[in-house]
Design an enzyme around this catalytic site. Structure first.
Site, PDB file in Angstrom:
ATOM      1  N   GLN A 106     140.260  59.318  37.470  1.00  0.00           N
ATOM      2  CA  GLN A 106     140.257  58.089  38.255  1.00  0.00           C
ATOM      3  C   GLN A 106     139.313  58.203  39.450  1.00  0.00           C
ATOM      4  O   GLN A 106     139.088  57.225  40.146  1.00  0.00           O
ATOM      5  CB  GLN A 106     141.673  57.805  38.773  1.00  0.00           C
ATOM      6  CG  GLN A 106     142.709  57.600  37.682  1.00  0.00           C
ATOM      7  CD  GLN A 106     144.112  57.519  38.259  1.00  0.00           C
ATOM      8  OE1 GLN A 106     144.684  58.524  38.653  1.00  0.00           O
ATOM      9  NE2 GLN A 106     144.664  56.323  38.314  1.00  0.00           N
ATOM     10  N   HIS A 126     136.984  54.860  36.475  1.00  0.00           N
ATOM     11  CA  HIS A 126     136.710  53.962  37.604  1.00  0.00           C
ATOM     12  C   HIS A 126     135.253  54.005  38.035  1.00  0.00           C
ATOM     13  O   HIS A 126     134.903  53.491  39.101  1.00  0.00           O
ATOM     14  CB  HIS A 126     137.608  54.312  38.796  1.00  0.00           C
ATOM     15  CG  HIS A 126     139.030  53.927  38.591  1.00  0.00           C
ATOM     16  ND1 HIS A 126     140.045  54.289  39.469  1.00  0.00           N
ATOM     17  CD2 HIS A 126     139.637  53.219  37.605  1.00  0.00           C
ATOM     18  CE1 HIS A 126     141.204  53.813  39.020  1.00  0.00           C
ATOM     19  NE2 HIS A 126     140.974  53.176  37.898  1.00  0.00           N
ATOM     20  N   CYS A 134     121.422  46.891  42.488  1.00  0.00           N
ATOM     21  CA  CYS A 134     121.345  45.580  43.127  1.00  0.00           C
ATOM     22  C   CYS A 134     122.167  44.563  42.350  1.00  0.00           C
ATOM     23  O   CYS A 134     122.025  44.449  41.122  1.00  0.00           O
ATOM     24  CB  CYS A 134     119.895  45.122  43.219  1.00  0.00           C
ATOM     25  SG  CYS A 134     119.684  43.477  43.945  1.00  0.00           S
ATOM     26  N   CYS A 156     118.539  45.773  48.579  1.00  0.00           N
ATOM     27  CA  CYS A 156     117.536  46.138  47.573  1.00  0.00           C
ATOM     28  C   CYS A 156     116.137  46.028  48.186  1.00  0.00           C
ATOM     29  O   CYS A 156     115.813  45.019  48.822  1.00  0.00           O
ATOM     30  CB  CYS A 156     117.666  45.215  46.372  1.00  0.00           C
ATOM     31  SG  CYS A 156     116.415  45.462  45.081  1.00  0.00           S
TER      32      CYS A 156
END
Length: 255
Positions: A106, A126, A134, A156
Site C-alpha cells: 500500500q 496505491h 502533468c 509543467c
C-alpha cells in the site's frame, strides 16, 4: 515470541507461493509518517481544519491544488529524506531466494524497489510518488526534489499545467493494471500470506487472507497493534516490522 517467529519461518521455508502484504507500519521504521501523521494532525484534522482524507483527495487536487500539494509535499520530502530499512531488505532477500514470493504494498515510497524487490513480483496498489506527470498534457517530470523547493503546486515546464504524483489519492479508484495483476496471482493461489504493518481495512487486503485460510494455507500478521485481521490469522507478532523480518530471514536461511 521466538516460537512464533519459528512458526512463520517454517511456513515460509516450505511454501512455494508466498504473498507479503505491506503497509505504512513497515515504512514507519524508516521514519515516514502515515497519512494520519501528515500535517500535524490534531483530533483528526490538519492545521487547515480539514480531515486528511479531504486534504489528500482527488477532488481537492482539482479544486485547490496548492492546498492538496501542501500535504503531498510533506510525504514527498519524507520519501526523499528516508531510505529503505532492514524490513524492506529482508523482504527483498526472501523474494530473491523464493521465486514464488510476491509483494503487495500500500506504500508509495518506492522502497521495495530500492531495496531490491524484483519489479515483476511487486504490486504497488496505491502507485508511487514519482515520476510526477502533468494533469493537462501528460508530460513526465523526474525532478521531484527540485519541484519541492519551489512554490506549490509544481507546474509543467511545457504547458504550465499542475503536476501530480502517480499515486491513488482518497476518493480515487485503484488502478486496473495493479488490480488485474493481483487477481491473476490470487487465482493461482498462495500457500502463505503475511501482513506487515497494515491494518488491512480494505477488501483487496482481506481477500488474500480469506482465500489462503479457506484453502488450508498459513496466515500471519506482524504489527505492534491488533486489528480485525489479528483475529483471522494463525499467528500475530505484536512487534515492529524491521526487526522481526530480519530475524525471520535468518531463521529461514540460517545465515
Amino acid at each position: 515470541m521466538d516460537g512464533a517467529i519459528q512458526q512463520i519461518a517454517e511456513a515460509l521455508r516450505q511454501a512455494e507461493r508466498i504473498l507479503i502484504v505491506t503497509g505504512a507500519g513497515l515504512s514507519a521504521d524508516s521514519g515516514l509518517p502515515t497519512y494520519r501523521g501528515v500535517g500535524g494532525l490534531y483530533n483528526g484534522h490538519t492545521e487547515d481544519g480539514l480531515p486528511i482524507e479531504t486534504a489528500l483527495s482527488g477532488p481537492m487536487l482539482g479544486l485547490d491544488p496548492a492546498l492538496c500539494w501542501k500535504y503531498l509535499a510533506e510525504i514527498g520530502r519524507a520519501c526523499i529524506a528516508a531510505k529503505p530499512n532492514a524490513g524492506h531488505f529482508a523482504i527483498a532477500e526472501l523474494q530473491q531466494r523464493k521465486p514464488g514470493c510476491w509483494v503487495l504494498t500500500q506504500n508509495v515510497d518506492g522502497y521495495h524497489l530500492a531495496a531490491g524487490s524484483p519489479p515483476q513480483r511487486l504490486i504497488e496498489i496505491h502507485g508511487t510518488f514519482a515520476p510526477l506527470f502533468c494533469m493537462a498534457c501528460g508530460q513526465e517530470s523526474v525532478d521531484l526534489a527540485d519541484h519541492l523547493t519551489r512554490p506549490l503546486p509544481p507546474r509543467c515546464v511545457d504547458c504550465g499545467g499542475v503536476l501530480r504524483p502517480p499515486v491513488v489519492l482518497f476518493e480515487e479508484m485503484l488502478p486496473d493494471s495493479a488490480l488485474g495483476r493481483l487477481h491473476d496471482e490470487l487465482h493461482k493461489g498462495f500457500d502463505v500470506v503475511v501482513a506487515v504493518g497494515t491494518s488491512a481495512s480494505f477488501a483487496y487486503i482481506f481477500e488474500p487472507f480469506l482465500r489462503v485460510r479457506n484453502s488450508g494455507g498459513f496466515t500471519a500478521q506482524i504489527d505492534p497493534s491488533a486489528s480485525e485481521l489479528s483475529f483471522l490469522v494463525d499467528v500475530h507478532i505484536a512487534e515492529g516490522a524491521a526487526d522481526v523480518l530480519s530475524r525471520l530471514v535468518r531463521h529461514i536461511f540460517g545465515d
